[in-house]
Design a protein around this motif. Structure first.
Motif, PDB file in Angstrom:
ATOM      1  N   GLN A 201      -8.641  -9.378   3.049  1.00 55.17           N
ATOM      2  CA  GLN A 201      -7.515  -9.669   2.164  1.00 55.17           C
ATOM      3  C   GLN A 201      -6.857  -8.400   1.617  1.00 55.17           C
ATOM      4  OE1 GLN A 201      -8.223 -12.704  -0.784  1.00 55.17           O
ATOM      5  NE2 GLN A 201      -9.677 -13.813   0.499  1.00 55.17           N
ATOM      6  N   VAL A 202      -7.457  -7.242   1.871  1.00 55.77           N
ATOM      7  CA  VAL A 202      -6.923  -5.976   1.372  1.00 55.77           C
ATOM      8  C   VAL A 202      -5.928  -5.379   2.349  1.00 55.77           C
ATOM      9  CG1 VAL A 202      -7.507  -3.617   0.670  1.00 55.77           C
ATOM     10  CG2 VAL A 202      -9.023  -5.514   0.060  1.00 55.77           C
ATOM     11  N   VAL A 203      -6.312  -5.326   3.619  1.00 56.69           N
ATOM     12  CA  VAL A 203      -5.493  -4.686   4.651  1.00 56.69           C
ATOM     13  C   VAL A 203      -5.525  -5.550   5.898  1.00 56.69           C
ATOM     14  CG1 VAL A 203      -5.144  -2.638   6.082  1.00 56.69           C
ATOM     15  CG2 VAL A 203      -6.066  -2.379   3.769  1.00 56.69           C
ATOM     16  N   TYR A 204      -4.366  -5.707   6.521  1.00 53.37           N
ATOM     17  CA  TYR A 204      -4.303  -6.407   7.803  1.00 53.37           C
ATOM     18  C   TYR A 204      -3.227  -5.770   8.663  1.00 53.37           C
ATOM     19  CZ  TYR A 204      -3.790  -9.931  11.395  1.00 53.37           C
ATOM     20  OH  TYR A 204      -3.739 -10.552  12.602  1.00 53.37           O
ATOM     21  N   ALA A 205      -3.625  -5.243   9.818  1.00 51.77           N
ATOM     22  CA  ALA A 205      -2.690  -4.671  10.782  1.00 51.77           C
ATOM     23  C   ALA A 205      -2.374  -5.733  11.819  1.00 51.77           C
ATOM     24  CB  ALA A 205      -3.285  -3.438  11.452  1.00 51.77           C
ATOM     25  N   ASN A 206      -1.144  -6.174  11.859  1.00 51.92           N
ATOM     26  CA  ASN A 206      -0.761  -7.282  12.726  1.00 51.92           C
ATOM     27  C   ASN A 206      -1.141  -7.012  14.177  1.00 51.92           C
ATOM     28  OD1 ASN A 206       1.260  -8.884  14.484  1.00 51.92           O
ATOM     29  ND2 ASN A 206       1.481  -9.797  12.467  1.00 51.92           N
ATOM     30  N   ASP A 347     -13.475   7.139  -3.238  1.00 51.43           N
ATOM     31  CA  ASP A 347     -12.686   6.407  -4.228  1.00 51.43           C
ATOM     32  C   ASP A 347     -12.079   5.190  -3.535  1.00 51.43           C
ATOM     33  OD1 ASP A 347      -9.883   5.812  -5.483  1.00 51.43           O
ATOM     34  OD2 ASP A 347     -10.947   6.944  -7.031  1.00 51.43           O
ATOM     35  N   TRP A 348     -12.477   3.997  -3.967  1.00 56.53           N
ATOM     36  CA  TRP A 348     -12.079   2.792  -3.246  1.00 56.53           C
ATOM     37  C   TRP A 348     -10.568   2.574  -3.224  1.00 56.53           C
ATOM     38  CZ3 TRP A 348     -15.135   0.289   0.014  1.00 56.53           C
ATOM     39  CH2 TRP A 348     -16.517   0.458  -0.105  1.00 56.53           C
ATOM     40  N   PRO A 349      -9.847   2.623  -4.352  1.00 56.50           N
ATOM     41  CA  PRO A 349      -8.386   2.423  -4.272  1.00 56.50           C
ATOM     42  C   PRO A 349      -7.696   3.453  -3.385  1.00 56.50           C
ATOM     43  CG  PRO A 349      -9.142   2.115  -6.528  1.00 56.50           C
ATOM     44  CD  PRO A 349     -10.306   2.674  -5.762  1.00 56.50           C
ATOM     45  N   ARG A 350      -8.109   4.718  -3.474  1.00 59.97           N
ATOM     46  CA  ARG A 350      -7.515   5.735  -2.606  1.00 59.97           C
ATOM     47  C   ARG A 350      -7.814   5.444  -1.140  1.00 59.97           C
ATOM     48  NH1 ARG A 350      -9.460  11.503  -4.489  1.00 59.97           N
ATOM     49  NH2 ARG A 350      -8.765  11.902  -2.337  1.00 59.97           N
ATOM     50  N   PHE A 351      -9.021   5.025  -0.867  1.00 63.79           N
ATOM     51  CA  PHE A 351      -9.405   4.665   0.503  1.00 63.79           C
ATOM     52  C   PHE A 351      -8.543   3.523   1.022  1.00 63.79           C
ATOM     53  CE2 PHE A 351     -12.407   1.843   2.988  1.00 63.79           C
ATOM     54  CZ  PHE A 351     -12.338   2.555   4.173  1.00 63.79           C
ATOM     55  N   TYR A 352      -8.385   2.475   0.228  1.00 63.05           N
ATOM     56  CA  TYR A 352      -7.568   1.336   0.666  1.00 63.05           C
ATOM     57  C   TYR A 352      -6.117   1.757   0.890  1.00 63.05           C
ATOM     58  CZ  TYR A 352     -11.512  -1.552  -0.924  1.00 63.05           C
ATOM     59  OH  TYR A 352     -12.758  -2.112  -1.098  1.00 63.05           O
ATOM     60  N   ASP A 353      -5.593   2.603   0.025  1.00 60.11           N
ATOM     61  CA  ASP A 353      -4.215   3.071   0.207  1.00 60.11           C
ATOM     62  C   ASP A 353      -4.076   3.841   1.521  1.00 60.11           C
ATOM     63  OD1 ASP A 353      -3.364   1.931  -2.154  1.00 60.11           O
ATOM     64  OD2 ASP A 353      -3.509   3.793  -3.324  1.00 60.11           O
ATOM     65  N   ALA A 354      -5.078   4.656   1.843  1.00 61.70           N
ATOM     66  CA  ALA A 354      -5.044   5.411   3.100  1.00 61.70           C
ATOM     67  C   ALA A 354      -5.101   4.478   4.295  1.00 61.70           C
ATOM     68  CB  ALA A 354      -6.196   6.410   3.136  1.00 61.70           C
ATOM     69  N   VAL A 355      -5.924   3.430   4.199  1.00 60.83           N
ATOM     70  CA  VAL A 355      -6.028   2.464   5.297  1.00 60.83           C
ATOM     71  C   VAL A 355      -4.720   1.694   5.453  1.00 60.83           C
ATOM     72  CG1 VAL A 355      -7.259   0.432   6.159  1.00 60.83           C
ATOM     73  CG2 VAL A 355      -8.534   2.274   5.043  1.00 60.83           C
ATOM     74  N   LYS A 356      -4.080   1.357   4.341  1.00 62.67           N
ATOM     75  CA  LYS A 356      -2.790   0.665   4.407  1.00 62.67           C
ATOM     76  C   LYS A 356      -1.739   1.532   5.102  1.00 62.67           C
ATOM     77  CE  LYS A 356      -3.610  -2.144   0.288  1.00 62.67           C
ATOM     78  NZ  LYS A 356      -3.308  -2.338  -1.164  1.00 62.67           N
ATOM     79  N   ARG A 357      -1.780   2.829   4.850  1.00 62.07           N
ATOM     80  CA  ARG A 357      -0.836   3.710   5.533  1.00 62.07           C
ATOM     81  C   ARG A 357      -1.095   3.726   7.034  1.00 62.07           C
ATOM     82  NH1 ARG A 357      -1.781   6.844   0.798  1.00 62.07           N
ATOM     83  NH2 ARG A 357      -3.285   8.177   1.872  1.00 62.07           N
ATOM     84  N   LEU A 358      -2.357   3.710   7.418  1.00 67.60           N
ATOM     85  CA  LEU A 358      -2.691   3.639   8.842  1.00 67.60           C
ATOM     86  C   LEU A 358      -2.216   2.323   9.443  1.00 67.60           C
ATOM     87  CD1 LEU A 358      -6.313   5.099   8.777  1.00 67.60           C
ATOM     88  CD2 LEU A 358      -4.337   6.142   9.889  1.00 67.60           C
ATOM     89  N   ALA A 359      -2.425   1.235   8.714  1.00 68.16           N
ATOM     90  CA  ALA A 359      -2.032  -0.086   9.216  1.00 68.16           C
ATOM     91  C   ALA A 359      -0.529  -0.181   9.427  1.00 68.16           C
ATOM     92  CB  ALA A 359      -2.499  -1.169   8.253  1.00 68.16           C
ATOM     93  N   ALA A 360       0.244   0.590   8.665  1.00 62.56           N
ATOM     94  CA  ALA A 360       1.709   0.537   8.771  1.00 62.56           C
ATOM     95  C   ALA A 360       2.239   1.337   9.959  1.00 62.56           C
ATOM     96  CB  ALA A 360       2.338   1.054   7.477  1.00 62.56           C
ATOM     97  N   LEU A 361       1.395   2.156  10.583  1.00 63.69           N
ATOM     98  CA  LEU A 361       1.844   2.969  11.703  1.00 63.69           C
ATOM     99  C   LEU A 361       2.029   2.131  12.957  1.00 63.69           C
ATOM    100  CD1 LEU A 361      -0.560   6.050  11.363  1.00 63.69           C
ATOM    101  CD2 LEU A 361       1.867   5.966  10.750  1.00 63.69           C
ATOM    102  N   PRO A 362       2.893   2.539  13.886  1.00 65.35           N
ATOM    103  CA  PRO A 362       2.926   1.909  15.213  1.00 65.35           C
ATOM    104  C   PRO A 362       1.546   2.031  15.873  1.00 65.35           C
ATOM    105  CG  PRO A 362       4.806   3.366  14.906  1.00 65.35           C
ATOM    106  CD  PRO A 362       3.889   3.613  13.743  1.00 65.35           C
ATOM    107  N   HIS A 363       1.241   1.094  16.751  1.00 63.59           N
ATOM    108  CA  HIS A 363      -0.115   1.001  17.292  1.00 63.59           C
ATOM    109  C   HIS A 363      -0.599   2.310  17.907  1.00 63.59           C
ATOM    110  CE1 HIS A 363      -3.332  -0.082  20.134  1.00 63.59           C
ATOM    111  NE2 HIS A 363      -3.646  -0.988  19.217  1.00 63.59           N
ATOM    112  N   GLU A 364       0.218   2.965  18.714  1.00 64.15           N
ATOM    113  CA  GLU A 364      -0.230   4.178  19.394  1.00 64.15           C
ATOM    114  C   GLU A 364      -0.523   5.293  18.395  1.00 64.15           C
ATOM    115  OE1 GLU A 364       2.377   5.352  22.505  1.00 64.15           O
ATOM    116  OE2 GLU A 364       2.019   3.549  23.717  1.00 64.15           O
ATOM    117  N   ARG A 365       0.317   5.438  17.386  1.00 63.30           N
ATOM    118  CA  ARG A 365       0.079   6.473  16.379  1.00 63.30           C
ATOM    119  C   ARG A 365      -1.159   6.129  15.541  1.00 63.30           C
ATOM    120  NH1 ARG A 365       5.073   7.557  12.744  1.00 63.30           N
ATOM    121  NH2 ARG A 365       3.527   8.961  11.812  1.00 63.30           N
ATOM    122  N   ARG A 366      -1.351   4.852  15.249  1.00 59.42           N
ATOM    123  CA  ARG A 366      -2.527   4.439  14.493  1.00 59.42           C
ATOM    124  C   ARG A 366      -3.802   4.750  15.279  1.00 59.42           C
ATOM    125  NH1 ARG A 366      -0.950  -0.362  13.104  1.00 59.42           N
ATOM    126  NH2 ARG A 366      -1.850  -1.545  14.804  1.00 59.42           N
TER     127      ARG A 366
END
Length: 384
Positions: A201-206, A347-366
């Motif tokens: 429920q925190v992060v989902y990369a389509n 740091d959990w919030p910082r970690f989740y924010d970093a993962v969200k940034r990864l999830a927002a990348l195009p698949h190849e860049r991610r």
């Protein structure tokens, strides 16, 4: 584990939900008839599950609630609070109700892969995108789908799943409930599954099953380690350590088998390739021989019984490209996520924010970013 969820909506009528799900379905990849049938069973099964769920406090107030269930529901209360206060996981309606489904699995997943590849067959859905499995609330339906795929020449697997996530989309209706399918697990196993499902429920990369499941697995491992260190009894810590050591040894075994299979497929000539088929057979034989040796050590040194190893035995007996590919989704990027957690200062919030940034990348860049996070491999250690 993810199941294609119902869309977020202010609608409360089950009939309207069914109509909305059916209309969204028409943009999926399967034929309209198959899609309607699949989405119907998905909506019906989920609504039945939600209807069976009652608040934990209601179960605790009932006179016929057994003491073991009472104890476990109290543990769920504590673990849910811990997830929010210590792991920064969502504070919402999920896992504050309980349902006894009267069956051994919440859903059954179908996975499939070609005979010469570990790449999973994918199904596409309006919200979750394309994912490498298909969930059914009825085991017979799952096996019928597997038989259809096998008739098309694919290798298939069917396995029961104790819980699934609707990605938070159903929190307005009570959220994902605790279930009898995992409520009785040992403390560490129960808590880690709870953390895993909340992580979805925190992060989902389509459309990126590998990313999503590896992220949730990393959260569960990091979270349960903290829970065991801070909240669990010595016996619970010892029980978890014992089971986790066995699980890690099996993961190492299957990872080595995946590498051998991948090498066989990458070196294949144009099909049919008898040499590739031979290398594949040799890889599978080596995997089963290695498991037999590992199993014998578990029995001789750890005192494991055949009943305790039955799940591993079934997995090995049914192992094929599909089951290896499905397992990879839960393991592949876990070291990268663990490295990212350390990079973000644990740091959990910082970690989740970093993962969200990864999830927002195009698949190849991610994917490139995830590979860059992987730690340098260390020399292989003997399997324990």
């Amino acid at each position: 584990m993810l199941l294609p969820p119902l869309p977020p909506s202010p609608l409360r009528s089950p009939r309207r939900l069914l109509l909305l799900a059916a209309s969204l379905l028409l943009s999926g990849c399967a034929s309209t008839g198959q899609s309607l049938a699949y989405y119907w069973q998905s909506v019906r099964g989920h609504l039945q599950l939600m209807h069976a769920a009652e608040p934990i406090d209601s179960w605790l107030a009932r006179g016929d609630t057994s003491q073991p269930l009472r104890d476990r529901l109290q543990l769920a209360h504590e673990a849910r609070r811990f997830a929010v206060t210590e792991l920064a996981l969502p504070d919402n309606a999920s896992y504050r109700r309980y349902a006894d489904l009267g069956r051994r699995s919440a859903v059954w997943n179908v996975v499939a892969a070609p005979p010469d590849s570990l790449t999973l067959h994918r199904w596409c859905f309006p919200i979750t995108g394309c994912i490498g499995y298909r969930g059914y609330f009825n085991e017979a339906d799952a096996r019928a789908e597997a038989a259809r795929l096998a008739a098309d020449g694919l290798e298939v697997g069917v396995y029961g799943v104790p819980a699934y996530s609707t990605l938070g989309y159903m929190n307005w209706a009570g959220g994902d409930p605790l279930l009898n399918t995992f409520i009785g697990w040992p403390e560490g196993e129960f808590v880690r599954l709870l953390f895993h499902e909340l992580a979805h429920q925190v992060v989902y990369a389509n459309g990126d099953t590998l990313f999503n499941e590896s992220f949730a697995t990393a959260v569960e491992r990091l979270g349960v380690a903290r829970w065991l260190a801070e909240r669990a009894t010595p016996q619970a810590r010892a029980d978890y350590a014992h089971g986790d050591a066995r699980r890690n040894a099996f993961r190492a075994l299957t990872r080595a088998a995946r590498e051998r299979l991948a090498a066989a497929y990458e070196s294949a000539e144009a099909p049919p390739d008898p040499a590739m088929a031979t290398r594949k057979q040799e890889a599978m034989q080596a995997f089963r021989a290695d498991y037999a040796a590992l199993r014998a050590r578990w029995i001789a040194e750890d005192g494991a019984t055949p009943a305790q190893l039955a799940g591993y035995d079934r997995w090995v007996a049914d192992a094929n490209n599909a089951t290896f590919g499905a397992q990879a989704a839960y393991d592949e990027w876990v070291p990268a996520f663990e490295a990212l957690f350390e990079h973000e200062g644990r740091d959990w919030p910082r970690f989740y924010d970093a993962v969200k940034r990864l999830a927002a990348l195009p698949h190849e860049r991610r994917e490139a970013a995830m590979r860059a996070l992987l730690p340098t491999p260390s020399p292989e250690k003997p399997l324990a």
